[in-house]
Design an enzyme around this catalytic site. Structure first.
Site, PDB file in Angstrom:
ATOM      1  NE  ARG A  26      -4.895  -4.462  -0.966  1.00  0.00           N
ATOM      2  CZ  ARG A  26      -3.901  -3.814  -0.513  1.00  0.00           C
ATOM      3  NH1 ARG A  26      -3.739  -3.479   0.466  1.00  0.00           N
ATOM      4  NH2 ARG A  26      -2.999  -3.807  -1.492  1.00  0.00           N
ATOM      5  CG  ASN A  44      -4.039  -8.052   0.495  1.00  0.00           C
ATOM      6  OD1 ASN A  44      -5.101  -8.440  -0.335  1.00  0.00           O
ATOM      7  ND2 ASN A  44      -3.006  -7.546  -0.328  1.00  0.00           N
TER       8      ASN A  44
END
Length: 99
Positions: A26, A44
């Site tokens: 990320r 996620n």
């Protein structure tokens, strides 16, 4: 980077599969998107995948798509599925979403 005229923008949703969680994916995706001037978000998913949604100029979106095929150095990307989406006119930045 923000553009006033987004008429030539494209928006893509990418589902990234492999060893892509707990490897800085990320953070890396945010860095790449910001460098390219793209807006969108990354998160996620509960099934172990990472979802990345991004938009911008077509050539920059294509560059991000290529980067997602490899990910950060600790990731092992096995598959990326891309979907086209409708551009969001009011989107101005790229965020990491936590669930």
């Amino acid at each position: 980077m923000s553009y006033d005229d987004k008429s030539d923008f494209v928006r893509v949703r990418a589902l990234v599969n492999g060893r892509v969680q707990h490897v800085g994916f990320r953070y890396w995706a945010c860095e790449m998107a910001e460098r390219l001037g793209l807006t969108g978000c990354v998160q996620n998913l509960s099934d172990g995948r990472v979802e990345v949604v991004f938009q911008g100029k077509p050539e920059l979106v294509n560059e991000m798509k290529e980067k997602l095929r490899y990910g950060p150095s600790m990731a092992i990307v096995r598959q990326v599925i891309f979907y086209r989406e409708r551009v969001k006119e009011d989107e101005t930045n790229f965020d990491s979403v936590y669930w």
